[in-house]
Design a protein around this motif. Structure first.
Motif, PDB file in Angstrom:
ATOM      1  N   ILE A 100       0.861  -1.071   0.073  1.00 57.99           N
ATOM      2  CA  ILE A 100       0.093  -0.041  -0.204  1.00 57.99           C
ATOM      3  C   ILE A 100       0.852   1.400   0.057  1.00 57.99           C
ATOM      4  O   ILE A 100       1.878   1.358   0.846  1.00 57.99           O
ATOM      5  N   LEU A 101       0.731   2.309  -0.864  1.00 56.99           N
ATOM      6  CA  LEU A 101       1.278   3.509  -1.068  1.00 56.99           C
ATOM      7  C   LEU A 101       0.346   4.597  -0.546  1.00 56.99           C
ATOM      8  O   LEU A 101      -0.577   4.657  -1.145  1.00 56.99           O
ATOM      9  N   SER A 102       0.873   5.757  -0.052  1.00 58.92           N
ATOM     10  CA  SER A 102       0.330   6.953   0.470  1.00 58.92           C
ATOM     11  C   SER A 102       1.245   7.798   0.053  1.00 58.92           C
ATOM     12  O   SER A 102       2.334   8.201   0.571  1.00 58.92           O
ATOM     13  N   ILE A 103       0.828   8.729  -0.988  1.00 56.83           N
ATOM     14  CA  ILE A 103       2.044   9.844  -1.558  1.00 56.83           C
ATOM     15  C   ILE A 103       0.838  11.023  -1.938  1.00 56.83           C
ATOM     16  O   ILE A 103       0.087  10.576  -2.740  1.00 56.83           O
ATOM     17  N   PRO A 104       0.896  12.025  -1.246  1.00 56.15           N
ATOM     18  CA  PRO A 104       1.803  12.247  -0.100  1.00 56.15           C
ATOM     19  C   PRO A 104       1.250  11.981   1.070  1.00 56.15           C
ATOM     20  O   PRO A 104       0.022  12.054   1.093  1.00 56.15           O
ATOM     21  N   CYS A 105       2.103  11.740   2.163  1.00 57.79           N
ATOM     22  CA  CYS A 105       1.284  11.165   3.224  1.00 57.79           C
ATOM     23  C   CYS A 105       1.583  12.142   4.395  1.00 57.79           C
ATOM     24  O   CYS A 105       0.815  11.765   5.436  1.00 57.79           O
ATOM     25  N   SER A 106       2.011  13.437   4.182  1.00 64.79           N
ATOM     26  CA  SER A 106       1.999  14.426   4.836  1.00 64.79           C
ATOM     27  C   SER A 106       2.279  13.893   6.390  1.00 64.79           C
ATOM     28  O   SER A 106       3.612  13.314   6.528  1.00 64.79           O
ATOM     29  N   THR A 107       1.765  13.987   7.386  1.00 66.35           N
ATOM     30  CA  THR A 107       2.369  14.057   9.018  1.00 66.35           C
ATOM     31  C   THR A 107       1.818  12.406   9.443  1.00 66.35           C
ATOM     32  O   THR A 107       1.898  12.284  10.409  1.00 66.35           O
ATOM     33  N   GLY A 108       1.431  11.489   8.317  1.00 66.33           N
ATOM     34  CA  GLY A 108       1.270  10.059   8.700  1.00 66.33           C
ATOM     35  C   GLY A 108      -0.126   9.630   8.737  1.00 66.33           C
ATOM     36  O   GLY A 108      -0.440   8.465   9.320  1.00 66.33           O
ATOM     37  N   GLU A 109      -1.152  10.836   9.140  1.00 65.36           N
ATOM     38  CA  GLU A 109      -2.566  10.173   9.458  1.00 65.36           C
ATOM     39  C   GLU A 109      -2.929   9.361   8.469  1.00 65.36           C
ATOM     40  O   GLU A 109      -3.807   8.103   8.823  1.00 65.36           O
ATOM     41  N   GLU A 110      -2.725   9.561   7.149  1.00 70.08           N
ATOM     42  CA  GLU A 110      -3.360   8.311   6.401  1.00 70.08           C
ATOM     43  C   GLU A 110      -2.838   7.049   6.226  1.00 70.08           C
ATOM     44  O   GLU A 110      -3.603   5.958   6.242  1.00 70.08           O
ATOM     45  N   PRO A 111      -1.552   6.810   6.047  1.00 72.69           N
ATOM     46  CA  PRO A 111      -0.947   5.513   6.114  1.00 72.69           C
ATOM     47  C   PRO A 111      -1.188   4.755   7.572  1.00 72.69           C
ATOM     48  O   PRO A 111      -1.402   3.634   7.521  1.00 72.69           O
ATOM     49  N   TYR A 112      -1.315   5.631   8.736  1.00 72.15           N
ATOM     50  CA  TYR A 112      -1.502   4.853   9.879  1.00 72.15           C
ATOM     51  C   TYR A 112      -2.903   4.423   9.805  1.00 72.15           C
ATOM     52  O   TYR A 112      -3.432   3.503  10.528  1.00 72.15           O
ATOM     53  N   THR A 113      -3.699   5.299   9.400  1.00 73.77           N
ATOM     54  CA  THR A 113      -5.156   4.903   9.167  1.00 73.77           C
ATOM     55  C   THR A 113      -5.738   3.751   8.506  1.00 73.77           C
ATOM     56  O   THR A 113      -6.282   2.855   8.570  1.00 73.77           O
ATOM     57  N   LEU A 114      -4.716   3.536   7.348  1.00 69.86           N
ATOM     58  CA  LEU A 114      -4.749   2.349   6.445  1.00 69.86           C
ATOM     59  C   LEU A 114      -4.248   1.176   7.189  1.00 69.86           C
ATOM     60  O   LEU A 114      -4.631  -0.067   7.016  1.00 69.86           O
ATOM     61  N   ALA A 115      -3.137   1.307   7.939  1.00 66.31           N
ATOM     62  CA  ALA A 115      -2.665   0.458   8.890  1.00 66.31           C
ATOM     63  C   ALA A 115      -3.732  -0.331  10.026  1.00 66.31           C
ATOM     64  O   ALA A 115      -4.104  -1.486  10.083  1.00 66.31           O
ATOM     65  N   ILE A 116      -4.523   0.852  10.545  1.00 61.56           N
ATOM     66  CA  ILE A 116      -5.496   0.523  11.321  1.00 61.56           C
ATOM     67  C   ILE A 116      -6.528  -0.360  10.679  1.00 61.56           C
ATOM     68  O   ILE A 116      -7.044  -1.607  11.067  1.00 61.56           O
ATOM     69  N   VAL A 117      -7.168  -0.029   9.362  1.00 65.85           N
ATOM     70  CA  VAL A 117      -8.163  -0.555   8.736  1.00 65.85           C
ATOM     71  C   VAL A 117      -7.575  -1.954   8.393  1.00 65.85           C
ATOM     72  O   VAL A 117      -8.437  -3.186   8.515  1.00 65.85           O
ATOM     73  N   THR A 118      -6.378  -1.975   8.122  1.00 69.72           N
ATOM     74  CA  THR A 118      -5.883  -3.485   7.607  1.00 69.72           C
ATOM     75  C   THR A 118      -5.731  -4.425   8.666  1.00 69.72           C
ATOM     76  O   THR A 118      -6.099  -5.518   8.612  1.00 69.72           O
ATOM     77  N   LYS A 119      -5.511  -3.834   9.706  1.00 67.35           N
ATOM     78  CA  LYS A 119      -5.404  -4.920  11.031  1.00 67.35           C
ATOM     79  C   LYS A 119      -6.719  -5.259  11.374  1.00 67.35           C
ATOM     80  O   LYS A 119      -6.878  -6.442  11.805  1.00 67.35           O
ATOM     81  N   GLU A 120      -7.755  -4.600  11.449  1.00 67.00           N
ATOM     82  CA  GLU A 120      -8.965  -4.521  11.620  1.00 67.00           C
ATOM     83  C   GLU A 120      -9.687  -5.733  10.532  1.00 67.00           C
ATOM     84  O   GLU A 120     -10.373  -6.640  10.970  1.00 67.00           O
ATOM     85  N   ILE A 121      -9.327  -5.757   9.428  1.00 68.79           N
ATOM     86  CA  ILE A 121     -10.026  -6.584   8.263  1.00 68.79           C
ATOM     87  C   ILE A 121      -9.284  -7.925   8.469  1.00 68.79           C
ATOM     88  O   ILE A 121     -10.104  -8.938   8.301  1.00 68.79           O
ATOM     89  N   LEU A 122      -7.839  -7.871   8.218  1.00 67.41           N
ATOM     90  CA  LEU A 122      -6.974  -9.097   8.189  1.00 67.41           C
ATOM     91  C   LEU A 122      -6.463  -9.625   9.636  1.00 67.41           C
ATOM     92  O   LEU A 122      -6.273 -10.932   9.675  1.00 67.41           O
ATOM     93  N   GLY A 123      -6.546  -8.679  10.733  1.00 66.58           N
ATOM     94  CA  GLY A 123      -6.517  -9.426  11.983  1.00 66.58           C
ATOM     95  C   GLY A 123      -4.913  -9.198  12.293  1.00 66.58           C
ATOM     96  O   GLY A 123      -4.586  -9.382  13.611  1.00 66.58           O
ATOM     97  N   ASN A 124      -4.000  -9.050  11.157  1.00 67.56           N
ATOM     98  CA  ASN A 124      -2.742  -8.817  11.397  1.00 67.56           C
ATOM     99  C   ASN A 124      -2.032  -8.085  10.457  1.00 67.56           C
ATOM    100  O   ASN A 124      -2.805  -7.782   9.333  1.00 67.56           O
ATOM    101  N   LEU A 125      -0.918  -7.676  10.344  1.00 67.91           N
ATOM    102  CA  LEU A 125       0.016  -6.703   9.421  1.00 67.91           C
ATOM    103  C   LEU A 125       1.038  -7.614   8.899  1.00 67.91           C
ATOM    104  O   LEU A 125       1.920  -6.956   8.056  1.00 67.91           O
ATOM    105  N   ASP A 126       1.055  -8.974   9.148  1.00 67.85           N
ATOM    106  CA  ASP A 126       2.244  -9.704   8.656  1.00 67.85           C
ATOM    107  C   ASP A 126       2.450  -9.722   7.170  1.00 67.85           C
ATOM    108  O   ASP A 126       3.473  -9.949   6.796  1.00 67.85           O
TER     109      ASP A 126
END
Length: 270
Positions: A100-126
């Motif tokens: 997953i690519l976030s560009i521009p990612c600014s101060t990180g809110e978007e990529p961290y949001t995507l990490a949260i959604v991914t963790k909730e959907i898949l159960g892990n980030l492996d």
């Protein structure tokens, strides 16, 4: 106040470095940022300041950082996150690894949001690799620190706030699990070599950047987005942006309430 000639040179310098074009109506904004930069450098003459910019890419880098707008927050444009969650669920059953690519990612809110959604959907980030890219090195430092104000997290569900953040005085700090899941890089979408070095991504988020470019830079950016998007990947743009006037290499599709883009193929054109 800046003369029109000086403003023209300043915005030319900014555009050459970042691709961002400031229109005449943004003169006061640029003037204000230049004044701040001059004060920090201890320079009182605009002539000396321009000379400093001509001689130092580092000073230009600092100016571009000051002129970059980093207005963002967690869970922005929720309708896109719903589309992302649905597609992520489908794609996870077909692929071993997802990028997953976030560009521009600014101060990180978007990529961290995507990490949260991914963790909730898949159960892990492996099986996930998340990359955040921005030209603003100051914003990237804040992203790496992962410390946010109440305003930045105000749209997050309370459950996620407790689960993924720690209280840090009057602010909120991303927990190590998410920090480790996101890699931040300084770079420009207009740099072909840099973009190609990133590899291919199943999901690319490039929101509210193309609107700051002229058509030439927009087409260059679109070509580079095409390069990094996997054959079955999905491109997310800002709600005010569209590929229709920029490039014929992408086809639009609607997922839930979001308009996304995929690579146009020869079969699609037939």
């Amino acid at each position: 106040m800046l003369t029109q000639e000086t403003f023209d040179e300043l915005r030319r310098i900014i555009k050459n470095y970042s691709g961002i074009n400031f229109e005449d109506r943004k003169k006061y904004f640029v003037e204000n940022r230049v004044a701040q930069h001059m004060q920090e450098l201890g320079i009182t003459s605009i002539k000396d300041y321009l000379l400093t910019l001509r001689l130092s890419q580092e000073r230009v880098r600092e100016l571009v950082s000051k002129c970059t707008v980093n207005e963002t927050y967690f869970y922005r444009e929720f309708y896109q996150l719903e589309a992302f969650a649905e597609l992520l669920s489908q794609m996870a059953s077909k692929k071993r690894k997802l990028k997953i690519l976030s560009i521009p990612c600014s101060t990180g809110e978007e990529p961290y949001t995507l990490a949260i959604v991914t963790k909730e959907i898949l159960g892990n980030l492996d099986r996930i690799e998340i990359v955040g890219v921005d030209i603003d090195y100051v914003a990237l430092k804040k992203a790496q620190e992962g410390i946010y104000s109440n305003r930045s997290v105000s749209r997050l569900p309370e459950e996620y706030l407790r689960k993924y953040f720690s209280r840090n005085n009057n602010k909120w700090e991303i927990k190590p699990l998410l920090k480790k899941a996101v890699k931040f890089l300084e770079g420009s979408i207009l740099d072909r070599r840099f973009m190609r070095s990133l590899g291919k991504f199943e999901f690319v988020f490039c929101k509210n950047l193309l609107i700051y470019f002229d058509i030439k830079e927009q087409r260059t950016a679109a070509a580079h987005l095409y390069d990094v998007l996997s054959e079955d990947g999905y491109l997310f743009l800002g709600h005010a942006e569209s590929m229709s006037r920029i490039s014929s290499s992408f086809k639009p599709l609607k997922v839930k309430e979001a308009i996304l883009y995929q690579k146009e193929t020869e079969e699609d054109e037939e």
